[in-house]
Design an enzyme around this catalytic site. Structure first.
Site, PDB file in Angstrom:
ATOM      1  N   GLU A  76       0.434   3.668   1.945  1.00 24.39           N
ATOM      2  CA  GLU A  76       0.481   4.015   3.215  1.00 24.39           C
ATOM      3  C   GLU A  76       1.986   3.576   3.967  1.00 24.39           C
ATOM      4  O   GLU A  76       2.483   4.430   4.971  1.00 24.39           O
ATOM      5  CB  GLU A  76      -0.541   3.276   4.375  1.00 24.39           C
ATOM      6  CG  GLU A  76      -1.708   3.965   3.911  1.00 24.39           C
ATOM      7  CD  GLU A  76      -2.607   3.698   4.920  1.00 24.39           C
ATOM      8  OE1 GLU A  76      -2.354   3.796   5.913  1.00 24.39           O
ATOM      9  OE2 GLU A  76      -4.190   4.197   5.007  1.00 24.39           O
TER      10      GLU A  76
ATOM     11  N   TYR B 106      -1.685  -0.325  11.224  1.00 27.15           N
ATOM     12  CA  TYR B 106      -1.981  -0.885   9.756  1.00 27.15           C
ATOM     13  C   TYR B 106      -0.980  -0.785   8.806  1.00 27.15           C
ATOM     14  O   TYR B 106      -0.166  -1.795   8.409  1.00 27.15           O
ATOM     15  CB  TYR B 106      -3.421  -0.215   9.239  1.00 27.15           C
ATOM     16  CG  TYR B 106      -3.342  -0.769   7.911  1.00 27.15           C
ATOM     17  CD1 TYR B 106      -3.705  -1.986   7.211  1.00 27.15           C
ATOM     18  CD2 TYR B 106      -3.041   0.298   6.777  1.00 27.15           C
ATOM     19  CE1 TYR B 106      -3.617  -2.326   6.117  1.00 27.15           C
ATOM     20  CE2 TYR B 106      -3.342  -0.017   5.515  1.00 27.15           C
ATOM     21  CZ  TYR B 106      -3.475  -1.265   5.076  1.00 27.15           C
ATOM     22  OH  TYR B 106      -3.525  -1.504   3.473  1.00 27.15           O
TER      23      TYR B 106
ATOM     24  N   THR C 224       0.751  -1.149   0.083  1.00 29.00           N
ATOM     25  CA  THR C 224      -0.113   0.027  -0.056  1.00 29.00           C
ATOM     26  C   THR C 224       0.965   1.163   0.070  1.00 29.00           C
ATOM     27  O   THR C 224       2.047   1.196   0.428  1.00 29.00           O
ATOM     28  CB  THR C 224      -0.928  -0.048   1.292  1.00 29.00           C
ATOM     29  OG1 THR C 224      -1.502   1.459   1.315  1.00 29.00           O
ATOM     30  CG2 THR C 224      -0.183  -0.203   2.423  1.00 29.00           C
TER      31      THR C 224
END
Ligand code: NAD
Ligand code: DAU
Length: 342
Positions: free
Chosen positions: A130, A152, A128
């Site tokens: 992120e 996460y 991801t």
């Protein structure tokens, strides 16, 4: 059957995984697809209803962290596309344990199984954007330092680098994708777009975190599916590929657009306490993937309109979750009840 390509899709009952399974089932008549999914709160068999009766698709309910189930499936595969994960940032802030167990240890179990596989040609680690952390300006390139800032994204960064290490150490044919925020049909109504659409349909407040000026880059899930396909066919082992939609939008702008499409008033916008450690902005440089011939096709205005339409046409998909699923209601209450009573 011998010339069929055996593709294992983990997490294929979730949002992106199910869109990918349906897409790949149509696009690749020579693929024999196995979906391995634990069916957590986010995994829904109805997402796969169009392929459940197909001879070219097989569903296995199981945990990727269970080597007895996952191992033989990996050993029997030509390609693995690994989506399975705990995926919601707010849940990871409430409780991170499942994120470590699935995203890190589950990935480790699959990679260990890949070491024993005899004909594995690809292991796609779905990472991801992120993992880069908050990006105040410019755009992340694949070689940038990883600075994940919530449980996460830290668990995903662990999985991302673990997968890389199994290429560097053991030669497992790993490729890693880092996609931006996906949207489209079948997204669980905890993520901002489906949550706000479904609240708007019901004419109840939409809880906007903080000042609403955080920026996300929206990628239609169909464009993501095509990107994964390109990387499976043309990616180079050990490499990372950013997948971004090129649609940077503030949350408040996104919210206005959703409310307009749903025919609701901006008065539904309720400012609530911010997410802890809320990353301000993500942005990806996608030059590398574009070099393989990929580009996003879905204009954001069209994709968002068709997504609003999908939720309006498919109340039978989301209404039981929001109204009858006690676990969802408990989550919603914990997440939003103390924020603003929405
Ligand atoms: P999702 O939460 O909708 O689906 C996750 C799926 O994984 C569910 O079907 C769930 O049942 C399954 N699962 C969870 N734990 C499991 C376990 N231990 N064993 C087997 N199956 C398990 O997630 P999503 O939004 O579709 O995301 C899929 C992948 O893409 C994730 O790896 C996520 O990190 C990544 N990703 C998501 C986005 C996004 O915007 N949604 C963007 C970039 C990357
Ligand atoms: O960037 C990729 C990531 O995108 C994926 O790796 C994650 O799995 C996926 O969940 C998503 O993470 P985000 O945290 O960006 O998505 P979410 O939909 O939860 O939030 C998007 C933005 O909207 C974020 O700035 C927080 C804000 N938000 C979210 C919710 C749920 C609100 O303002 N109110 C809300 O109620």
């Amino acid at each position: 059957m011998s010339e069929m390509t055996k593709v294992l899709v983990t997490g294929g009952a979730g949002f992106i995984g199910s869109n990918f399974v349906r897409w790949a089932h149509n696009a690749h008549p020579d693929w024999q697809i196995t979906t391995l999914d634990k069916l957590t709160y986010a995994g829904r068999l109805e997402n796969l209803s169009s392929v459940m009766d197909s001879a070219r698709h097989h569903f296995v309910q199981g945990d990727i962290a269970d080597a007895a189930i996952a191992g033989p499936l990996v050993h029997d595969s030509d390609m693995v596309v690994h989506f399975a994960a705990e995926t919601h940032v707010d849940r990871s802030i409430q409780s991170a344990a499942a994120f470590i167990t699935t995203d890190v240890i589950g990935t480790f179990v699959l990679l260990e199984a890949a070491r024993q596989a005899t004909h594995l040609k690809r292991f796609v680690q779905i990472s991801t954007d992120e993992v880069y952390g908050s990006v105040p300006s410019g755009a992340s390139v694949e070689t940038d330092e990883l600075r994940p800032r919530n449980p996460y994204s830290a668990s995903k960064a662990g999985a991302d680098r673990l997968a890389y290490s199994y290429w560097a150490t053991y030669g497992i044919p790993v490729v890693i994708t880092r996609a931006s925020n996906n949207y489209g049909p079948n997204q669980f109504p905890e993520k901002v777009i489906p949550l706000f659409i479904t609240n708007a349909v019901d004419n109840i407040p939409v809880p906007l975190y903080g000042d609403g000026l955080n920026v996300r880059d929206w990628l239609h899930v169909d464009d993501h599916c095509r990107a994964i396909d390109v990387v499976m066919a043309q990616g180079t082992d050990g490499e990372v590929y950013n997948v971004g939609g090129g649609n940077e939008v503030t949350n408040v702008d996104l919210t206005h657009r959703i409310l307009e499409l749903a025919g609701r008033s901006d008065a539904l916008i309720t400012r609530v306490a911010d997410r802890l450690g809320h990353d301000r902005r993500y942005a990806l440089d996608t030059t590398k993937l574009r070099g393989l011939g990929w580009a996003p096709h879905v204009p954001f205005e069209e994709g968002l309109a068709s997504t609003v339409d999908w939720y309006c046409q498919n109340e039978s998909w989301w209404r039981p979750i929001k109204e009858q699923d006690q676990a969802y209601r408990a989550y919603y209450h914990t997440q939003y009840g103390s924020r603003a009573n929405v």
